[in-house]
Enzyme design. Structure first.
Site, PDB file in Angstrom:
ATOM      1  N   LYS A  38       0.843  -1.196   0.000  1.00  0.00           N
ATOM      2  CA  LYS A  38       0.000   0.000   0.000  1.00  0.00           C
ATOM      3  C   LYS A  38       0.882   1.251   0.000  1.00  0.00           C
ATOM      4  CE  LYS A  38      -2.429   1.567   3.720  1.00  0.00           C
ATOM      5  NZ  LYS A  38      -2.403   3.046   3.839  1.00  0.00           N
ATOM      6  N   ASP A  65      -3.573   4.302  -1.566  1.00  0.00           N
ATOM      7  CA  ASP A  65      -4.455   4.764  -0.486  1.00  0.00           C
ATOM      8  C   ASP A  65      -4.440   6.287  -0.467  1.00  0.00           C
ATOM      9  OD1 ASP A  65      -5.938   5.075   1.803  1.00  0.00           O
ATOM     10  OD2 ASP A  65      -4.273   4.581   3.150  1.00  0.00           O
ATOM     11  N   LYS A  67      -7.361   8.110  -0.316  1.00  0.00           N
ATOM     12  CA  LYS A  67      -8.544   8.552   0.453  1.00  0.00           C
ATOM     13  C   LYS A  67      -9.148   9.826  -0.139  1.00  0.00           C
ATOM     14  CE  LYS A  67      -7.549   6.384   4.874  1.00  0.00           C
ATOM     15  NZ  LYS A  67      -6.164   5.952   4.682  1.00  0.00           N
ATOM     16  N   ASP A  70     -13.944  14.906  -2.209  1.00  0.00           N
ATOM     17  CA  ASP A  70     -13.997  16.269  -2.745  1.00  0.00           C
ATOM     18  C   ASP A  70     -15.328  16.400  -3.473  1.00  0.00           C
ATOM     19  OD1 ASP A  70     -13.261  18.802  -3.944  1.00  0.00           O
ATOM     20  OD2 ASP A  70     -11.167  18.198  -3.794  1.00  0.00           O
ATOM     21  N   THR A 119     -10.060   3.371  11.532  1.00  0.00           N
ATOM     22  CA  THR A 119      -9.827   2.454  12.659  1.00  0.00           C
ATOM     23  C   THR A 119      -9.158   3.136  13.853  1.00  0.00           C
ATOM     24  OG1 THR A 119      -7.768   1.774  11.595  1.00  0.00           O
ATOM     25  CG2 THR A 119      -9.705   0.385  11.224  1.00  0.00           C
ATOM     26  N   ARG A 180      -3.074  -5.970  14.501  1.00  0.00           N
ATOM     27  CA  ARG A 180      -1.864  -6.092  15.302  1.00  0.00           C
ATOM     28  C   ARG A 180      -1.660  -7.545  15.719  1.00  0.00           C
ATOM     29  NH1 ARG A 180      -0.972  -1.926  13.437  1.00  0.00           N
ATOM     30  NH2 ARG A 180      -0.510   0.070  14.407  1.00  0.00           N
ATOM     31  N   ARG A 210       3.156  -0.448  10.673  1.00  0.00           N
ATOM     32  CA  ARG A 210       4.261  -0.349  11.630  1.00  0.00           C
ATOM     33  C   ARG A 210       4.745  -1.663  12.223  1.00  0.00           C
ATOM     34  NH1 ARG A 210       1.195   4.640  14.301  1.00  0.00           N
ATOM     35  NH2 ARG A 210      -0.471   3.395  13.363  1.00  0.00           N
TER      36      ARG A 210
HETATM   37  O1  LIG Z   1      -7.400   3.283   4.314  1.00  0.00           O
HETATM   38  C1  LIG Z   1      -6.545   2.763   5.048  1.00  0.00           C
HETATM   39  O2  LIG Z   1      -5.657   2.059   4.586  1.00  0.00           O
HETATM   40  C2  LIG Z   1      -6.730   2.916   6.495  1.00  0.00           C
HETATM   41  C3  LIG Z   1      -8.024   3.066   6.945  1.00  0.00           C
HETATM   42  C4  LIG Z   1      -8.297   3.006   8.315  1.00  0.00           C
HETATM   43  O3  LIG Z   1      -9.448   3.073   8.752  1.00  0.00           O
HETATM   44  N1  LIG Z   1      -7.251   2.845   9.169  1.00  0.00           N
HETATM   45  C5  LIG Z   1      -5.946   2.747   8.751  1.00  0.00           C
HETATM   46  O4  LIG Z   1      -5.061   2.566   9.589  1.00  0.00           O
HETATM   47  N2  LIG Z   1      -5.677   2.835   7.407  1.00  0.00           N
HETATM   48  C6  LIG Z   1      -4.267   2.797   6.934  1.00  0.00           C
HETATM   49  O5  LIG Z   1      -3.699   1.517   7.262  1.00  0.00           O
HETATM   50  C7  LIG Z   1      -2.357   1.657   7.687  1.00  0.00           C
HETATM   51  C8  LIG Z   1      -2.225   1.079   9.068  1.00  0.00           C
HETATM   52  O6  LIG Z   1      -0.905   1.220   9.503  1.00  0.00           O
HETATM   53  P1  LIG Z   1      -0.406   0.630  10.887  1.00  0.00           P
HETATM   54  O7  LIG Z   1      -1.291   1.191  11.981  1.00  0.00           O
HETATM   55  O8  LIG Z   1       1.013   1.142  10.979  1.00  0.00           O
HETATM   56  O9  LIG Z   1      -0.509  -0.877  10.784  1.00  0.00           O
HETATM   57  C9  LIG Z   1      -1.997   3.128   7.581  1.00  0.00           C
HETATM   58  O10 LIG Z   1      -1.340   3.318   6.334  1.00  0.00           O
HETATM   59  C10 LIG Z   1      -3.339   3.843   7.570  1.00  0.00           C
HETATM   60  O11 LIG Z   1      -3.293   5.012   6.777  1.00  0.00           O
END
Ligand SMILES: O=C(O)c1cc(=O)[nH]c(=O)n1[C@@H]1O[C@H](COP(=O)(O)O)[C@@H](O)[C@H]1O
Length: 232
Positions: A38, A65, A67, A70, A119, A180, A210
């Site tokens: 991603k 991604d 998002k 607009d 999330t 996680r 992460r």
């Molecule tokens: O659209 C997304 O990918 C996304 C939506 C969401 O609701 N929550 C979310 O964490 N993400 C993306 O998913 C990834 C999660 O990253 P980590 O929290 O590091 O695992 C990040 O790149 C966020 O931008």
């Protein structure tokens, strides 16, 4: 639910890194342990769109991604511009006008995913943002609208995946960040499940950043996540 034959395709690694050099180094370290990456706007605004082409050229899958959200015309033309980049997935926020515009701009193999409620939001965050509905109801409402509009997939927490599957049916994708492995740091994520729990809830793909990008051995963590989902 999509027909996924290679179990590695269920894991999407979020390349939330500062620049293309760091992203390329991580992809090389992970090697054949992952097939799907991603690119969000941190990397996207710093050379990541050209890097998306590099990854697809190497036979890897890419989720852009961005998002988008607009006025309709801007979203429609934006999606049309992205459609030429060879990505598999593109995110828009799950607002009806935005989703309709994205469907108008969609072409080729690009699938549009609608982000329902981030999330990192719990009930208090949603109230603070002015949402009148509880998070689960908001996710359900937006998933129903996405289905009616013809969106290809839903981004939500795996905690909502069973309910969302009931709303969108078997053919649309459910993609879940907020994942996680047991014991790892949550960071800013609030609606969180493990890879195994997510798989048992019927998701198609998990998104993990992460826990992999910050690991001493990212390849080993990616393999463990894929293995945990296969065993679930
Ligand atoms: O659209 C997304 O990918 C996304 C939506 C969401 O609701 N929550 C979310 O964490 N993400 C993306 O998913 C990834 C999660 O990253 P980590 O929290 O590091 O695992 C990040 O790149 C966020 O931008």
């Amino acid at each position: 639910m999509s027909q996924i034959t290679d179990p590695r395709d269920r894991l999407i690694v979020a390349l939330d890194l500062a620049d293309v050099e760091a992203a390329r180094a991580l992809v090389d370290r992970i090697g054949d342990a992952a097939t799907f990456y991603k690119i969000g706007y941190r990397l996207g605004y710093n050379g990541g769109l050209a890097f998306a082409r590099e990854l697809t050229g190497r036979g890897l899958k890419v989720f852009l991604d961005l998002k988008l959200h607009d006025i309709g015309n801007t979203v429609e033309e934006g999606v049309r511009a992205v459609a030429g980049l060879g990505a598999s997935f593109l995110t828009v926020h799950a607002y009806p006008q935005t989703m309709r515009a994205a469907v108008r701009g969609r072409s080729g193999d690009l699938k549009i995913l609608a982000v329902t409620v981030l999330t990192s939001y719990d009930e208090a965050d949603a109230r603070e943002a002015g949402y009148a509905l509880p998070v689960a109801e908001m996710v359900a409402k937006r998933s129903g609208q996405a289905r009616e509009i013809g969106i290809d997939g839903i981004v939500c927490s795996a905690a909502e995946a069973v309910a969302v599957r009931g709303i969108v049916g078997p053919d649309r994708l459910i993609v879940t960040p907020g994942i996680r492995p047991a014991g790892s740091d949550l960071g800013d994520q609030k609606r969180v499940l493990t890879p195994g729990e997510a798989r048992r809830a019927g998701i198609d793909h998990v998104v993990v950043g992460r826990p992999i990008t910050g690991a001493a051995d990212p390849r080993a963590v990616a393999r463990a996540i894929v293995g945990e989902m296969e065993a679930a």
